[in-house]
Structures are given as structure tokens and as C-alpha cells.
Design a protein around this motif. Structure first.
Motif, short mmCIF file in Angstrom:
data_model
loop_
_atom_site.label_atom_id
_atom_site.label_comp_id
_atom_site.label_asym_id
_atom_site.label_seq_id
_atom_site.Cartn_x
_atom_site.Cartn_y
_atom_site.Cartn_z
N GLN A 270 10.33 -0.49 28.42
CA GLN A 270 11.74 -0.79 28.73
C GLN A 270 12.39 0.27 29.61
O GLN A 270 13.38 0.01 30.27
CB GLN A 270 12.54 -0.98 27.45
CG GLN A 270 12.82 0.29 26.66
CD GLN A 270 13.84 0.03 25.56
OE1 GLN A 270 14.02 -1.11 25.13
NE2 GLN A 270 14.50 1.07 25.12
N GLN A 271 11.82 1.48 29.60
CA GLN A 271 12.33 2.52 30.48
C GLN A 271 11.29 3.63 30.52
O GLN A 271 10.51 3.79 29.59
CB GLN A 271 13.66 3.08 29.98
CG GLN A 271 13.56 3.76 28.62
CD GLN A 271 14.87 3.78 27.87
OE1 GLN A 271 15.44 2.74 27.57
NE2 GLN A 271 15.34 4.99 27.57
N SER A 272 11.29 4.39 31.61
CA SER A 272 10.34 5.48 31.70
C SER A 272 10.78 6.61 30.77
O SER A 272 11.98 6.73 30.44
CB SER A 272 10.24 5.99 33.14
OG SER A 272 11.47 6.51 33.56
N ALA A 273 9.83 7.42 30.37
CA ALA A 273 10.15 8.49 29.42
C ALA A 273 10.63 9.76 30.12
O ALA A 273 10.93 10.74 29.45
CB ALA A 273 8.92 8.80 28.56
N ASP A 274 10.73 9.73 31.45
CA ASP A 274 11.24 10.91 32.14
C ASP A 274 12.67 10.68 32.66
O ASP A 274 13.58 11.40 32.31
CB ASP A 274 10.30 11.35 33.27
CG ASP A 274 9.95 10.22 34.21
OD1 ASP A 274 10.37 9.06 33.96
OD2 ASP A 274 9.26 10.48 35.21
#
Length: 251
Positions: free
Chosen positions: A116-120
Motif C-alpha cells: 500500500q506504500q513504500s517503507a521509505d
């Protein structure tokens, strides 16, 4: 059934924010790297679909050749092949355009999943841009995915609860974390087998960038204030503590 999962190799997201360090507005190179948190949920979801349908799974990423060693975890979990588009852009539209080119280089992709979203950067925009480029539906924050009688039934997780949606044909889903898609731990045999799975490397192509400029990236500053409750009676200390928490609206 052919499922494609978009995955991004990111800096270690377990590093406490107080220890995090930026270099040129991005995580410092000294941090170790790993598959994105939600990307692993997407891979696990895809593997479950693959197992139900006897399908195939392709893992696609945009980044550097050094990322391949981390992407092989996805292969150990169950991906059949890896595709890496070699590129260094951080522009979401450029990344989406190159991921679309990778998808079009393989045949008959029935569904595209992504975290659902990048972790950075936590932007979560690439899957939506990609879906618009492909001209297919995009549904964010999906937990469960089921395929029956030619249609996809998905459960969207929102702050207020859940809702079920249905669509036919290809689509792009961003996957959120639920207990049912906790990533499996690859067996030792699968880890060794992953080293022999094919890796297709593609050169990136020029793509139109998003019409915006990044002005600044900053790490939130955390201010700690320590207050001692100077009483000997534990019961009175608890009452004072509760009053203080209420006054500060933590309760």
C-alpha cells in the motif's frame, strides 16, 4: 492465472527515527536494505492466489542491480521469476512508466499487486499512477483477494471498517497488512532454490516526470520531557499520574 507483484528494496525500516540519518534528502547509504514491509504482504497474498489457481507469479522491481540479492527473498517465498528495471529515478511517474514497460514485456498478467506504500517515502502513489497508465481499475488498502467465476472480489480495509468490492478483468491493487497475509518464512530449500530462479534485467526508458518539485525532506524531531512524581504512596502516585495524563490529553 498470472499475478505480478511490484516490490521495492528500501532502507531498514526498523531503524528508530531518532537514529535515522538523511543524505541528499534520502536515507544514508550506511543503512542495510530489505524488501518493503507491505510489499511482503503483497507477495504473500499473490502466493495464496497462485496456490489456489495453480498460476504463476512474477516479481517486478525498479532499482539497482544490487537490489537483486534482496528481491530473491520474494523468489524464496514463491515468486517464479524476477524482473528488474535498472534505474535511479525517484519520480513516481518515471517509476510507474518503467514498471508498465516491464509488465508489457510479459504476457497475460491477470492482476497486479503492490504494497500500500513504500517503507521509505510512504507515498503510496505509484500503483495508482500505473493503473491510470494501464487503463485498469485501481483499488487501495486491500486485505483479502478472491477470484471466482472470472471476477475478483476484494475486501478494502478502511479506518471505519471494511467493504467488499468486485471487478472483472485486470486491475491494480495495493495491499495492506492483515493477519491472513503475514509473510511466510521461506524454507532453507526454497532459499537455495531462489538463487537459480531467472532474473530478467531491463534498461529503464525515458518517462515524463510528475509536475512537482521536492523542496525539503526532514526527519521529525522527538522532544522528550521527564517529570518525576515525588510521592512515596504508590496509590497517590498513580492518581497524580492519571491526572497529569488527563491534563495533557493523552487519555
Amino acid at each position: 492465472m498470472h499475478i505480478a507483484v511490484l516490490a521495492k528494496v528500501v532502507p531498514d525500516y526498523l531503524v528508530p527515527s531518532m537514529d535515522f540519518e538523511l543524505s541528499n534528502n534520502r536515507a544514508h547509504e550506511r543503512f542495510s536494505r530489505m524488501l518493503g514491509l507491505y510489499d511482503e504482504n503483497a507477495i504473500e497474498t499473490a502466493i495464496q492466489i497462485k496456490e489456489k489457481t495453480s498460476g504463476s507469479l512474477t516479481l517486478i522491481s525498479y532499482g539497482s542491480e544490487n537490489d537483486i540479492q534482496f528481491l530473491r527473498k520474494g523468489a524464496a517465498m514463491g515468486a517464479d521469476q524476477l524482473i528488474l528495471v535498472k534505474g535511479t529515478s525517484d519520480d513516481a511517474a518515471v517509476i510507474a512508466g518503467n514498471l508498465m514497460a516491464a509488465l508489457q514485456s510479459i504476457d497475460n498478467v491477470d492482476l497486479v499487486l503492490a504494497g500500500q506504500q513504500s517503507a521509505d517515502m510512504d507515498r503510496g502513489v505509484v500503483p495508482g499512477i500505473l493503473a491510470q497508465m494501464l487503463g485498469v481499475p485501481f483499488i487501495p488498502q486491500i486485505g483479502d483477494v478472491d477470484h471466482e467465476n472470472g471476477s475478483w472480489t476484494v475486501t478494502q480495509i478502511t479506518a471505519q471498517g471494511k467493504r467488499e468490492l468486485e471487478f472483472s478483468g485486470p486491475g491494480v491493487l495495493s495491499i495492506t497488512s492483515i493477519p491472513e497475509n503475514v509473510p511466510r518464512i521461506p524454507a532453507v530449500r526454497a532459499i537455495f532454490a531462489a538463487k537459480k530462479k531467472p532474473v530478467i534485467k531491463l534498461e529503464s526508458t525515458d518517462q515524463k516526470k510528475m509536475a512537482l518539485n521536492e523542496l525539503e525532506v526532514a526527519i521529525p524531531k522527538i522532544e522528550c520531557v521527564c517529570e518525576f512524581i515525588d510521592v512515596e504512596d504508590p496509590g497517590q502516585a498513580v492518581r497524580i499520574l492519571l491526572n497529569r495524563l488527563n491534563e495533557e490529553r493523552y487519555l
